[in-house]
Design a protein around this motif. Sequence first.
Motif, PDB file in Angstrom:
ATOM      1  N   ASP A 131     -29.621 -60.437 -15.524  1.00 51.29           N
ATOM      2  CA  ASP A 131     -28.529 -59.515 -15.817  1.00 51.29           C
ATOM      3  C   ASP A 131     -27.369 -59.890 -14.895  1.00 51.29           C
ATOM      4  O   ASP A 131     -27.212 -59.351 -13.805  1.00 51.29           O
ATOM      5  N   ARG A 132     -26.563 -60.835 -15.336  1.00 49.24           N
ATOM      6  CA  ARG A 132     -25.532 -61.411 -14.478  1.00 49.24           C
ATOM      7  C   ARG A 132     -24.461 -60.399 -14.101  1.00 49.24           C
ATOM      8  O   ARG A 132     -23.949 -60.418 -12.979  1.00 49.24           O
ATOM      9  N   GLY A 133     -24.112 -59.537 -15.026  1.00 51.67           N
ATOM     10  CA  GLY A 133     -23.089 -58.544 -14.720  1.00 51.67           C
ATOM     11  C   GLY A 133     -23.512 -57.615 -13.599  1.00 51.67           C
ATOM     12  O   GLY A 133     -22.747 -57.354 -12.663  1.00 51.67           O
ATOM     13  N   SER A 134     -24.747 -57.111 -13.661  1.00 54.59           N
ATOM     14  CA  SER A 134     -25.230 -56.204 -12.614  1.00 54.59           C
ATOM     15  C   SER A 134     -25.318 -56.901 -11.270  1.00 54.59           C
ATOM     16  O   SER A 134     -24.956 -56.334 -10.233  1.00 54.59           O
ATOM     17  N   LEU A 135     -25.800 -58.142 -11.271  1.00 56.45           N
ATOM     18  CA  LEU A 135     -25.912 -58.867 -10.010  1.00 56.45           C
ATOM     19  C   LEU A 135     -24.536 -59.172  -9.429  1.00 56.45           C
ATOM     20  O   LEU A 135     -24.321 -59.068  -8.217  1.00 56.45           O
ATOM     21  N   ALA A 136     -23.582 -59.541 -10.287  1.00 58.82           N
ATOM     22  CA  ALA A 136     -22.230 -59.811  -9.802  1.00 58.82           C
ATOM     23  C   ALA A 136     -21.592 -58.547  -9.235  1.00 58.82           C
ATOM     24  O   ALA A 136     -20.901 -58.584  -8.210  1.00 58.82           O
ATOM     25  N   ARG A 137     -21.823 -57.405  -9.882  1.00 61.84           N
ATOM     26  CA  ARG A 137     -21.297 -56.143  -9.353  1.00 61.84           C
ATOM     27  C   ARG A 137     -21.941 -55.807  -8.011  1.00 61.84           C
ATOM     28  O   ARG A 137     -21.275 -55.333  -7.084  1.00 61.84           O
ATOM     29  N   TRP A 138     -23.244 -56.025  -7.930  1.00 64.08           N
ATOM     30  CA  TRP A 138     -23.938 -55.809  -6.654  1.00 64.08           C
ATOM     31  C   TRP A 138     -23.315 -56.674  -5.563  1.00 64.08           C
ATOM     32  O   TRP A 138     -23.081 -56.218  -4.445  1.00 64.08           O
ATOM     33  N   PHE A 139     -23.032 -57.929  -5.882  1.00 58.90           N
ATOM     34  CA  PHE A 139     -22.437 -58.842  -4.913  1.00 58.90           C
ATOM     35  C   PHE A 139     -21.075 -58.331  -4.442  1.00 58.90           C
ATOM     36  O   PHE A 139     -20.760 -58.384  -3.247  1.00 58.90           O
ATOM     37  N   VAL A 140     -20.267 -57.829  -5.355  1.00 59.96           N
ATOM     38  CA  VAL A 140     -18.947 -57.311  -4.985  1.00 59.96           C
ATOM     39  C   VAL A 140     -19.088 -56.148  -4.002  1.00 59.96           C
ATOM     40  O   VAL A 140     -18.360 -56.060  -3.004  1.00 59.96           O
ATOM     41  N   LEU A 141     -20.032 -55.254  -4.267  1.00 53.95           N
ATOM     42  CA  LEU A 141     -20.255 -54.121  -3.367  1.00 53.95           C
ATOM     43  C   LEU A 141     -20.684 -54.583  -1.981  1.00 53.95           C
ATOM     44  O   LEU A 141     -20.182 -54.110  -0.954  1.00 53.95           O
ATOM     45  N   ARG A 142     -21.626 -55.516  -1.945  1.00 54.16           N
ATOM     46  CA  ARG A 142     -22.123 -56.007  -0.658  1.00 54.16           C
ATOM     47  C   ARG A 142     -21.035 -56.778   0.084  1.00 54.16           C
ATOM     48  O   ARG A 142     -20.908 -56.669   1.303  1.00 54.16           O
ATOM     49  N   LEU A 143     -20.271 -57.577  -0.638  1.00 50.00           N
ATOM     50  CA  LEU A 143     -19.210 -58.361  -0.005  1.00 50.00           C
ATOM     51  C   LEU A 143     -18.141 -57.449   0.584  1.00 50.00           C
ATOM     52  O   LEU A 143     -17.662 -57.674   1.702  1.00 50.00           O
ATOM     53  N   ALA A 144     -17.768 -56.420  -0.155  1.00 47.10           N
ATOM     54  CA  ALA A 144     -16.779 -55.476   0.364  1.00 47.10           C
ATOM     55  C   ALA A 144     -17.276 -54.843   1.660  1.00 47.10           C
ATOM     56  O   ALA A 144     -16.524 -54.709   2.634  1.00 47.10           O
ATOM     57  N   GLY A 145     -18.548 -54.459   1.689  1.00 45.60           N
ATOM     58  CA  GLY A 145     -19.103 -53.880   2.904  1.00 45.60           C
ATOM     59  C   GLY A 145     -19.104 -54.860   4.060  1.00 45.60           C
ATOM     60  O   GLY A 145     -18.820 -54.499   5.203  1.00 45.60           O
TER      61      GLY A 145
END
Length: 273
Positions: A104-118
């Motif tokens: 599920d590339r969209g969910s993983l990419a969104r997860w990455f954005v959240l973690r990167l922002a943090g």
Amino acid sequence: MAFPEPDSPCCTMSADPTPAELPPGLLEEYLQSARGQLQLLAQLADRLAARNDDVEALEALRREVHKIHGSAGSYGFWSASRLAAGMEETAKDWAARPGDTEADRGSLARWFVLRLAGALGLEAPISTPAAPQPGPASMPADRPRAGPETPEVILVEDDPALAELLSYGLQSRGYRFRLFRNGREALDALLALDSGEAHPLLLLDVDLPALDGYSIFDTLQRERPGTFRVVFTTVHGNEAEQLRGLEAGALDYLVKPISLRVALEKIRRWVGR
């Protein structure tokens, strides 16, 4: 799959201290640029959530993550750089296999954005929710991380970014798993674990606080021989390092930075599902 909110506890990652020698104003300029990159990454994640095989979005994601991997460490954001390194490897795999829609590339990419922002100490951009894409019929449903059953996979990893990435992947594939960040705590739990007739896969970081991976492995070989199937994870991928573990009885090595897709495929083969 439920996706955590940006301010939820599981998505909090404190930014690393920045180098004191940076000229005044330079850090602010970088963070302003990073906000734009986060916004672009969020848009790409939305595109992948809508269409898993969007080739242009996959290639753009790879390029942007590569930039962050190369720049974040220069400003002292080492957690962000390591997180981006793992995501870059994953994005390369996706770009090379756009038609492989198991992840599920969209969910993983969104997860990455959240973690990167943090990791950068910035507010995460808001993504536009998209209807989940149907996965393969054979893909197992999510299971809770904790439970009375023996874990199929045990992850011992002190790098927060990599631990989060692998945990996300394991959870998305429905594996029962446990995570430890400290070598001593991991060893105590492993010695006490009632595994029955199971032989859990142990992903063991070589460089750990309190007790290194080789010491844990040696103790398990003496105290609980044959109980765990051990795969070392390390940034030291040279021949001598790998032979040391393999000759001692390890199953294999995963060399960092780790591609999530490759890691999950290997785990599937090791675990047998």
